[in-house]
Each structure stands twice: as structure tokens, then as C-alpha cells.
Design an enzyme around this catalytic site. Structure first.
Site, PDB file in Angstrom:
ATOM      1  N   GLU A   8       2.482   0.861   4.667  1.00 34.84           N
ATOM      2  CA  GLU A   8       1.927   1.900   4.420  1.00 34.84           C
ATOM      3  C   GLU A   8       2.891   3.199   4.339  1.00 34.84           C
ATOM      4  OE1 GLU A   8      -1.313   2.484   3.843  1.00 34.84           O
ATOM      5  OE2 GLU A   8      -2.249   0.710   4.702  1.00 34.84           O
ATOM      6  N   ASP A  60      -9.878  11.701  -4.264  1.00 31.18           N
ATOM      7  CA  ASP A  60      -8.704  11.248  -3.252  1.00 31.18           C
ATOM      8  C   ASP A  60      -7.960  12.827  -3.164  1.00 31.18           C
ATOM      9  OD1 ASP A  60      -6.153   9.992  -2.076  1.00 31.18           O
ATOM     10  OD2 ASP A  60      -7.303   8.059  -3.105  1.00 31.18           O
ATOM     11  N   HIS A 120       0.939  -1.048   0.183  1.00 31.33           N
ATOM     12  CA  HIS A 120      -0.131  -0.118  -0.096  1.00 31.33           C
ATOM     13  C   HIS A 120       0.974   1.200  -0.060  1.00 31.33           C
ATOM     14  CE1 HIS A 120      -4.045   1.785   1.140  1.00 31.33           C
ATOM     15  NE2 HIS A 120      -4.366   1.015   0.135  1.00 31.33           N
ATOM     16  N   HIS A 174     -12.324   8.250  -1.436  1.00 29.57           N
ATOM     17  CA  HIS A 174     -11.070   7.694  -1.179  1.00 29.57           C
ATOM     18  C   HIS A 174     -10.103   8.436  -0.302  1.00 29.57           C
ATOM     19  CE1 HIS A 174      -7.667   4.662  -1.970  1.00 29.57           C
ATOM     20  NE2 HIS A 174      -8.493   3.978  -1.586  1.00 29.57           N
TER      21      HIS A 174
END
Length: 452
Positions: free
Chosen positions: A386, A170, A139, A358
């Protein structure tokens, strides 16, 4: 009260002591729409001189993905020395999209592109974060073009690029900073590319995942102990940025998020697409409210979730997820209704026709903001790799851009004044209702919340 004040000071001191990279205000720009993102992405691909590194969960085999890939091949053809490398999740690239009938995977499409451009070498790598997709995905976010970084939670496909009528909203940050792009590129070169668990996807002789099992486990173990390495070159009195990366429950990024939220003096704004906070974040947010801080949370409506399926459409088990997230939110709002009544807790629900939401991020007071791909849920907290960019803006140099971005985000939101404004399980579609009651009866919903 003394204990809470002490913890707040401790969190603030943590932020002050972080290493920071100096950032010129003229070299940082916030983009406000999906179309802006697509436009600048294509522009930077055509302008790149030496390096293009793209990291995303996936690069889809639809018209949006094709537009980007053909632009990359054109850029490479025009400049043979351009180093283009793409990194996506290993497992996601080798399966079809959930709910899709097509059998052609992204990896097979990458191979077709390689045959279509036989003399132009673009490397597309699959990164396995665990032996199974359900136990962790790649991710990592960020598109590097020489000394420019486009940071966003978006991947690459039709809706993220707003190719047609629908879009997935986003956040997008454009940063020109050679030190930052060098830091992020070095991590990819020194950690990802040096691992034998990482393999090319655009070749026909890809190894089977089962044969990589031991390498993947070793790779995951090593990732838990890695971070972006760099020297501090900024004081706490100037605009600066700090990149973070993390995997596993006790990692640097999680620690940052805890301290960032805990440092709140007056107000905090949090965006997340899926309402499923880790318990520690719920605890900290609740303490902030009891300590008189103002909290605003902006979350997507269940119909703005990418897993949402209209009741009249063919049922798929994955379509229960938006309802589970709404149930989490309803419980949270009901528990803290007192603070909503006081206008101290503001819950905004984003909905714009049949588009999807998102956004992820945190804004604390007027000094700090975090842009990330982290969904602020248990899965991101424990399973996925992440990263994030923390911005320290003590002189409020980005205030106009920040305020306009928040204005854009809030445009399609409604404020929830009472938990009864959120749908209850009793009015959910019959199939959804039956499955949710069944999984709650055996307490499977708690397990699902931990991995989705």
C-alpha cells in the site's frame, strides 16, 4: 486522562518530526468526480513529454481500459522518446474478473495490443506481492506524468472512469511537484524494476508463478524493509506533503495511520468502502470517543459494494462479503450507541442508485489529511503493498477544496442514528443467511475478515 493526553502529544510529535516535501498551493488540486478523473487522465496522457508511469491494481480489458491503452499508444506514437511503463498486480492480470464468463484475461489482451501496435513499445509489468493473490496484492497507487502525480485509489475500467451509466466513486488528487514524482519514480526504478520477480505481462512467454516462487518470497521480504527515500525541504509552518509506502503489519504506513488518528485534538473524519477496521484502529477510535473527540465515519452501503449482487440474480459465494461488512458495522454501532446518541460519533452510509463507493482517507482537525488506496482493513494492514500521500496544511490553504470535497462525499449519505437502522441477519436473503450462519458456527468469519 493524563496517559491519554501523553499519547496524543506523542502522536502529534511524530507527525511534526516527519520529513516533508514543500508543496505550492497553486499546484495541488482536488478532483471531485469520476468524469473529472477520466478527463484529466486522458489530458495528461496526451500532454506528457518524457515519462508516464502508471501503478494500479488492474487495467481492465473493457471499453474504459481500451480507451486508456489506445490513448497511451497514440501518445507513444507521437513521441517515440516517451517512456511509458504500466505496473499492475501479477495474479489479478492473469485471471478473469470474479463472476465473469469471459476466458480472455487482461494479460492476454495486453499481448493482443502489442501485436496490434508492433512498432510501439509500451511495457506492462506484473508485480507479484505474494505467491498467491489471496495472500497479498499489488495495491500501489499513482499515475506519474513528468512532474505531475494523479493520486487515487481507483484502478482503470468502465466504472472507475464512468464510461456509461454506472460509476465507482473514489478520491482524486492532482499534484504538480517534481520532487514528489521523482521520489515515486525512483522507488519503482530501484525496487520494482530491479527485482527478478517482476515480469512483463504483454509477452506470450510469461513465466509460470510456481517458477517464481522463491523470487517472490525474496521480493516480499525486501519490500517489508523499503520506504520512499527523500530529504526534508519544508518546515511545519508551510503546506507540505509526505509520501508513504508499506507492506506487512509493522510498516511505516501503518505506523503513520496509528499516529495520525491518535493525534486528533478535536475531530476526525474517516472514509472506508469496507467496514472492517483492524482491531488496533477500533481501539484508538474508541479511546478518542471516551476522551471527548468527535468522530465521523463515512462507509459504503452494502448495495454500494462492488461485490454486492441483487438477491434475484444468480448467487455467488463472493456476494456474502457486503453482508459481513454490514454485520461488522452494526456490531460497532451497537457497541458505541451511547456516543451516537450524544452526536459525538457520526456514521454516514453512502448510497447513490446502483453506483459503488471506493473512497479511502482520513482528515484530522484542520491541519492533516491522508489520501490512500489503503482500505483500512486487516488485509491492507498485513498482506497488500500500500501507499499514501499525507498533506500537512497548517495555514488552511486547501480548506475550500477540502470542504467542497467533503460536501460532495456527504451528498449521497444518510446518518445512522441507531444500530437497528442497519439490516440484521434475520432479514438477509435465505442463501446469504445460511452461509453466514454456517461460517460463524465454525468461526470462519474471523478468518475471512483477516484476508478480505
Amino acid at each position: 486522562m493524563i496517559s491519554l493526553k501523553f499519547k496524543q502529544i506523542k502522536c502529534q510529535q511524530y507527525l511534526i518530526n516527519l520529513p516533508k516535501v514543500f508543496q505550492s498551493v497553486s499546484d495541488i488540486n482536488i478532483l471531485y468526480s469520476t468524469k473529472d478523473f477520466k478527463k484529466i487522465l486522458l489530458k495528461k496522457i496526451s500532454q506528457a513529454k518524457s515519462i508516464i508511469y502508471i501503478t494500479a491494481l488492474y487495467l481492465e480489458k473493457d471499453d474504459g481500459g481500451k480507451k486508456i491503452m489506445h490513448a497511451l499508444y497514440a501518445a507513444k506514437k507521437a513521441n517515440h522518446f516517451l517512456d511509458i511503463k504500466i505496473f499492475v498486480d501479477w495474479h489479478r492480470a492473469q485471471r478473469g474478473y470474479i463472476g465473469s464468463n469471459t476466458k480472455l484475461t487482461n494479460a492476454e489482451w495486453y499481448c493482443k495490443l502489442s501485436r496490434l501496435y508492433p512498432n510501439i513499445n509500451i511495457s506492462i509489468f506484473g508485480v507479484p506481492i505474494n505467491t498467491r493473490e489471496a495472500l497479498g496484492v499489488f495495491h500501489l497507487k499513482g499515475f506519474i506524468f513528468d512532474d505531475v502525480l494523479i493520486y487515487t485509489g481507483a484502478s482503470i475500467n468502465n466504472v472507475y472512469l464512468h464510461m456509461y451509466d454506472k460509476y465507482r466513486y473514489d478520491r482524486y488528487l492532482l499534484i504538480k511537484n517534481i520532487q514528489l514524482t521523482t521520489i515515486m519514480k525512483q522507488f519503482i526504478d530501484n525496487i520494482l524494476l530491479k527485482s527478478n520477480a517482476i515480469n512483463l505481462l504483454n509477452v506470450s512467454n510469461r513465466p509460470k508463478t510456481i517458477k517464481l516462487k522463491s523470487l517472490i518470497k525474496k521480493f516480499r521480504f525486501n519490500l517489508k524493509n523499503t520506504s520512499y527515500n527523500f530529504l526534508n525541504n519544508a518546515t511545519n509552518n508551510v503546506l507540505s506533503i509526505t509520501p508513504f509506502i508499506g507492506l506487512g503489519k509493522k510498516n511505516n504506513l501503518n505506523n503513520l495511520i496509528i499516529n495520525l488518528i491518535g493525534s486528533t485534538k478535536n475531530n476526525i473524519i474517516i472514509c472506508t468502502p469496507y467496514f472492517n477496521f483492524p482491531s488496533i484502529l477500533v481501539k484508538i477510535i474508541t479511546k478518542l470517543l471516551y476522551n471527548g473527540k468527535k468522530v465521523e465515519i463515512i462507509v459504503g452501503d452494502k448495495t454500494a459494494n462492488d461485490f454486492y449482487i441483487l438477491p434475484e440474480k444468480k448467487f455467488k459465494i463472493i456476494s456474502i462479503l457486503p453482508y459481513l461488512y454490514e454485520m461488522n458495522l452494526r456490531f460497532f454501532v451497537k457497541k458505541l450507541q451511547f456516543f451516537i446518541d450524544k452526536k459525538q460519533l457520526i456514521i454516514r452510509i453512502w448510497k447513490c442508485n446502483d453506483n459503488t463507493y471506493h473512497l479511502k482517507g482520513i482528515w484530522v482537525d484542520d491541519s492533516w489529511q491522508l489520501i490512500t488506496g489503503n482500505n483500512l482493513n486487516p488485509r491492507a494492514w498485513k498482506l497488500d503493498l500500500e501507499n499514501a500521500i499525507l498533506i500537512h496544511d497548517p495555514k488552511k490553504e486547501l480548506d475550500n477544496q477540502k470542504c467542497y470535497e467533503l460536501k460532495c462525499i456527504r451528498t449521497y449519505t444518510n446518518i445512522i442514528n441507531h444500530y437497528n437502522e442497519l439490516d440484521d441477519i434475520h432479514i438477509y436473503p435465505i442463501k446469504i443467511k445460511k452461509i453466514i450462519r454456517r461460517i460463524r458456527r465454525i468461526r470462519l468469519d474471523k478468518i475471512i475478515n483477516q484476508i478480505l
